[in-house]
Enzyme design. Structure first.
Site, PDB file in Angstrom:
ATOM      1  N   CYS A 120       0.814  -1.223   0.000  1.00  9.80           N
ATOM      2  CA  CYS A 120       0.000   0.000   0.000  1.00  9.80           C
ATOM      3  C   CYS A 120       0.845   1.269   0.000  1.00  9.80           C
ATOM      4  O   CYS A 120       0.320   2.377  -0.019  1.00  9.80           O
ATOM      5  CB  CYS A 120      -0.946  -0.015   1.196  1.00  9.80           C
ATOM      6  SG  CYS A 120      -2.068  -1.441   1.150  1.00  9.80           S
ATOM      7  N   LYS A 144      -8.857  -0.110  10.376  1.00 10.19           N
ATOM      8  CA  LYS A 144      -8.824  -1.097   9.300  1.00 10.19           C
ATOM      9  C   LYS A 144      -7.901  -2.231   9.717  1.00 10.19           C
ATOM     10  O   LYS A 144      -6.707  -2.016   9.965  1.00 10.19           O
ATOM     11  CB  LYS A 144      -8.332  -0.450   8.009  1.00 10.19           C
ATOM     12  CG  LYS A 144      -8.163  -1.452   6.877  1.00 10.19           C
ATOM     13  CD  LYS A 144      -7.906  -0.793   5.546  1.00 10.19           C
ATOM     14  CE  LYS A 144      -7.555  -1.838   4.497  1.00 10.19           C
ATOM     15  NZ  LYS A 144      -7.301  -1.241   3.193  1.00 10.19           N
ATOM     16  N   ARG A 151       0.164  -7.439   5.058  1.00  9.76           N
ATOM     17  CA  ARG A 151      -0.064  -6.032   5.391  1.00  9.76           C
ATOM     18  C   ARG A 151      -0.048  -5.781   6.905  1.00  9.76           C
ATOM     19  O   ARG A 151      -0.512  -4.750   7.371  1.00  9.76           O
ATOM     20  CB  ARG A 151      -1.402  -5.578   4.824  1.00  9.76           C
ATOM     21  CG  ARG A 151      -1.552  -5.728   3.324  1.00  9.76           C
ATOM     22  CD  ARG A 151      -2.459  -4.655   2.768  1.00  9.76           C
ATOM     23  NE  ARG A 151      -3.061  -4.954   1.483  1.00  9.76           N
ATOM     24  CZ  ARG A 151      -2.418  -5.083   0.330  1.00  9.76           C
ATOM     25  NH1 ARG A 151      -1.092  -4.983   0.283  1.00  9.76           N
ATOM     26  NH2 ARG A 151      -3.076  -5.328  -0.782  1.00  9.76           N
ATOM     27  N   LYS A 196     -13.496  -1.393   9.538  1.00  9.90           N
ATOM     28  CA  LYS A 196     -13.430  -2.317   8.411  1.00  9.90           C
ATOM     29  C   LYS A 196     -12.579  -3.518   8.787  1.00  9.90           C
ATOM     30  O   LYS A 196     -11.471  -3.320   9.264  1.00  9.90           O
ATOM     31  CB  LYS A 196     -12.821  -1.589   7.220  1.00  9.90           C
ATOM     32  CG  LYS A 196     -12.543  -2.467   6.034  1.00  9.90           C
ATOM     33  CD  LYS A 196     -11.820  -1.710   4.973  1.00  9.90           C
ATOM     34  CE  LYS A 196     -11.453  -2.687   3.875  1.00  9.90           C
ATOM     35  NZ  LYS A 196     -10.581  -2.114   2.905  1.00  9.90           N
TER      36      LYS A 196
HETATM   37  C1  PBG Z   1      -6.891  -1.001  -0.497  1.00 11.12           C
HETATM   38  C2  PBG Z   1      -8.197  -1.569  -0.068  1.00 11.12           C
HETATM   39  C3  PBG Z   1      -8.527  -2.893   0.235  1.00 11.12           C
HETATM   40  C4  PBG Z   1      -9.914  -2.915   0.470  1.00 11.12           C
HETATM   41  C5  PBG Z   1     -10.357  -1.608   0.334  1.00 11.12           C
HETATM   42  N1  PBG Z   1      -9.288  -0.789   0.024  1.00 11.12           N
HETATM   43  C6  PBG Z   1      -7.701  -4.133   0.224  1.00 11.12           C
HETATM   44  C7  PBG Z   1      -6.640  -4.326   1.222  1.00 11.12           C
HETATM   45  O1  PBG Z   1      -6.405  -3.507   2.111  1.00 11.12           O
HETATM   46  O2  PBG Z   1      -5.984  -5.349   1.092  1.00 11.12           O
HETATM   47  C8  PBG Z   1     -10.735  -4.129   0.777  1.00 11.12           C
HETATM   48  C9  PBG Z   1     -12.186  -4.018   0.452  1.00 11.12           C
HETATM   49  C10 PBG Z   1     -12.902  -5.325   0.385  1.00 11.12           C
HETATM   50  O3  PBG Z   1     -12.382  -6.411   0.723  1.00 11.12           O
HETATM   51  O4  PBG Z   1     -14.069  -5.291  -0.020  1.00 11.12           O
HETATM   52  N2  PBG Z   1      -5.897  -1.040   0.450  1.00 11.12           N
END
Ligand code: PBG
Length: 309
Positions: free
Chosen positions: A111, A177, A199, A230
């Site tokens: 990211c 998140k 991550r 999230k």
């Molecule tokens: C980007 C991002 C992700 C999601 C939203 N923005 C993937 C991640 O962090 O690996 C996941 C959304 C979903 O699973 O519906 N970083």
């Protein structure tokens, strides 16, 4: 008459994956019912969302090429920038939210940008994320939603928007998140799985609820207008706690893996899809979310309209 928790299409934000080319509607195998759309398909999508009373769309971009720094993320004519313009031209009333992250644009799938030892360089990444946010705002995005999880990015993005003359744009921070297995289908859809490692260095430990509250408080202090938890379902306790502790609008992301599970069970005839989807979305609202980012948005809006109609 005595129902405590309303559920309405106006609570939904619909995430969409935008790809290059023309006339493209490429189905995403792990997310039945969802497709990668080319920019020319977006006006049709926008009018469908408006007719369903869904107020907002969230954009993810699949660039034509990727590189080590993710330069496709901040190009003036980048995939998301083109998508924003097409949507604002077609349907100015639809709220356009852009996801700010480099993972879809980097060839290594992390990211942010990397140090020589393969670790993520936080501060260099934050500069590029701020540049990305600025280019999205210049294209016309109403709401900027950083999902990268670098430290200090909310403040940096706020400053870069304000200096660029975009004081009026709103920041929706992916604040709490978690490093989740529920993002699996998304990483197929966005072609953004990390090529090595994971991550966990920048996303949060699923065991840490108190840390999540600190992350939300920090993002609000840095200038976030709205905050997010999230994924949603395994973290509803934190949705509830955030609702009790903070006044800001609160969003919960009903992520790709949560969507895929219900779709798979429904396809097998093991659950009643309409009933279970509306029950799930109601549960997220009952926990305290004002807004739900969900791939179910269009179908749920149709079911709700039929029930009230
Ligand atoms: C980007 C991002 C992700 C999601 C939203 N923005 C993937 C991640 O962090 O690996 C996941 C959304 C979903 O699973 O519906 N970083």
């Amino acid at each position: 008459m005595v129902r405590e928790t309303p559920l309405s299409p106006s609570d939904f934000i619909y995430p969409v994956f935008v790809t290059g080319g023309r006339g493209e509607r490429q189905p995403i195998p792990s997310m039945p019912g969802q497709s990668r759309l080319s920019v020319d398909q977006l006006p049709r999508e926008a009018s469908e969302l408006r007719s369903l009373d869904i107020p907002a769309i969230l954009l993810f971009g699949l660039p034509e090429t990727k590189d080590a720094v993710g330069s496709g993320a901040w190009q003036t004519d980048g995939i998301v920038q083109q998508a924003v313009q097409a949507l604002k031209d077609a349907q100015p009333e639809l709220v356009v939210i852009t996801d700010v992250c480099l993972c879809e644009y980097t060839d290594h799938g992390h990211c942010g940008v990397l140090n020589d030892d393969g670790s993520v360089a936080n501060d260099e990444s934050v500069e590029l994320l701020a540049q990305t946010a600025l280019s999205q705002a210049a294209a016309g995005a109403d709401v900027i939603a950083p999902s990268d999880m670098m430290d200090g990015r909310v403040g940096a993005i706020r400053r870069s928007l304000d200096h660029g003359g975009f004081e009026d744009r709103t920041l929706l921070a992916y604040s709490a998140k978690f490093a989740s297995g529920f993002y699996g289908p998304f990483r197929d859809a966005a072609d953004s799985a990390p090529q090595f490692g994971d991550r966990r260095g920048y996303q949060m430990d699923p065991a840490n609820g108190r840390e999540a509250m600190r992350a939300i408080a920090r993002d609000l202090a840095e200038g976030a207008d709205m905050v997010m938890v999230k994924p949603a379902l395994a973290y509803l306790d934190l949705v509830r706690e955030a609702r009790q502790r903070f006044d800001a609008p609160l969003a919960a992301y009903n992520v790709s893996g949560e969507y895929a599970m219900l779709k798979a069970a429904a396809a097998n005839g093991w659950i009643d899809e309409e009933r279970v989807v509306l029950e799930t979305l109601t549960g997220i609202r009952r926990a305290g979310a004002d807004l739900i980012l969900t791939y179910h948005a269009k179908e749920a809006a149709r079911w709700l309209a039929r029930r009230s109609g």
